[in-house]
Design an enzyme around this catalytic site. Structure first.
Site, short mmCIF file in Angstrom:
data_model
loop_
_atom_site.label_atom_id
_atom_site.label_comp_id
_atom_site.label_asym_id
_atom_site.label_seq_id
_atom_site.Cartn_x
_atom_site.Cartn_y
_atom_site.Cartn_z
N PRO A 2 0.83 -1.20 0.00
CG PRO A 2 -0.66 -1.53 1.74
CD PRO A 2 0.62 -2.02 1.19
CD GLU A 3 3.92 2.39 -3.79
OE1 GLU A 3 4.13 3.50 -4.34
OE2 GLU A 3 4.35 1.31 -4.24
CG HIS A 93 -2.51 -14.13 7.76
ND1 HIS A 93 -1.42 -14.81 8.25
CD2 HIS A 93 -2.87 -14.79 6.64
CE1 HIS A 93 -1.12 -15.82 7.46
NE2 HIS A 93 -2.00 -15.84 6.47
#
Length: 268
Positions: A2-3, A93
């Site tokens: 993710p940017e 997770h």
DNA sequence: CTAAAATCCTGGTGGC
DNA sequence: TGCCACCAGGATTTTA
């Protein structure tokens, strides 16, 4: 990975559901997820905090809470922040769970455990050293040129440095350098005013395109984004450059896979 | 100062 | 098909 565009997409998707909601409990499933304070203090401090605002600074998701505290979430490589309905049960997770006052759940899930969460009163502790927001008016071509001129580094690692400009990651940096026609190994100080102007425009346009496409869907992180279908160089080694047809090359720069077009992006 | 390398992590992949 | 070394990468820390 993710940017900025992916984080912006997540902030936009969570905002309507979270603003005004109260966090009634927090449960830390992987203690190292909490960077500050301790996991135990975190769980103790969360109940009763109302979410006043959901926003973003660089790649940090930023929840402004009642009582003056700030909740920051950095997704790093594989993190994601998801809203789950009342029937939710923790998955493999999931690292951090918030119970919400409407019966739903806010879940931080992160396969590779690199993501971090902060709960602080002083927001400068988390975002104080960040460089300019690349889409804000304060990020200008003129300032970019001045800062490039003063730097003694190659363009790729410099643009990845969050203190230089905040929000670019490996994908959008490669795409921006391609749009600007600048080689990733180019020394920053040799960039002309005109090239700096092109780089400024390239950074803003590639991020805007990413946001417009709801980010890129890569590996574990899938938000329904579509920008991965618009990459010019990233992940396209051996394929033709969409601009000139030359074969996209991949090299390693500063431990990062770096993609570029040898014809469009001159090392000069 | 800059840069390179190590670190943290897991799951997918490529080679045999 | 099975095994395993290796790769991916954001940010920080360590080393040069």
């Amino acid at each position: 990975m993710p940017e900025l565009p992916e984080v912006e997409t997540i902030a936009r998707s969570l905002r309507p559901a979270l603003e005004g909601i109260t966090l009634t409990a927090a449960r830390v499933l992987w203690p190292r997820t909490i960077a500050e304070p301790s996991a135990g203090d975190f769980e103790a401090l969360i109940p009763g905090q109302r979410v006043e605002q959901v926003t973003r600074r660089a790649k940090y998701l930023w929840l402004r809470l009642s009582g003056g505290k700030h909740l920051f979430v950095h997704l790093r490589m594989s993190g994601d922040l998801l809203l789950q309905d009342a029937n939710y049960t923790p998955a493999k997770h999931d690292r951090l769970i918030f119970a919400l006052s409407d019966g739903r759940w806010l879940v931080f899930t992160d396969t590779r455990k690199f993501g971090r969460v902060w709960l602080v009163s002083d927001l400068q502790r988390v975002i104080g050293k960040l460089g300019p927001e690349p889409l804000s008016p304060s990020f200008t071509a003129e300032k970019l040129y001045v800062n490039l001129s003063a730097a003694r580094r190659q363009l790729k690692p410099l643009l990845l440095d969050q203190a230089f400009v905040a929000g670019l990651g490996n994908i959008y940096t490669d795409e921006a350098l391609h749009r600007a026609g600048l080689h990733p190994l180019r020394s920053a100080a040799t960039v002309s005013t005109d090239e700096a102007r092109r780089l400024h425009q390239a950074i803003q346009s590639v991020l805007a395109s990413g946001i417009e496409q709801n980010g890129a869907s890569i590996d574990w992180v899938y938000r329904g984004g579509n920008f991965q279908n618009h990459f010019s160089v990233y992940g396209r080694k051996g394929q033709p450059c969409p601009v000139c047809g030359a074969i996209i090359q991949k090299i390693v720069v500063g431990q990062r896979g770096t993609h570029f077009c040898p014809r469009c992006q001159k090392a000069g």
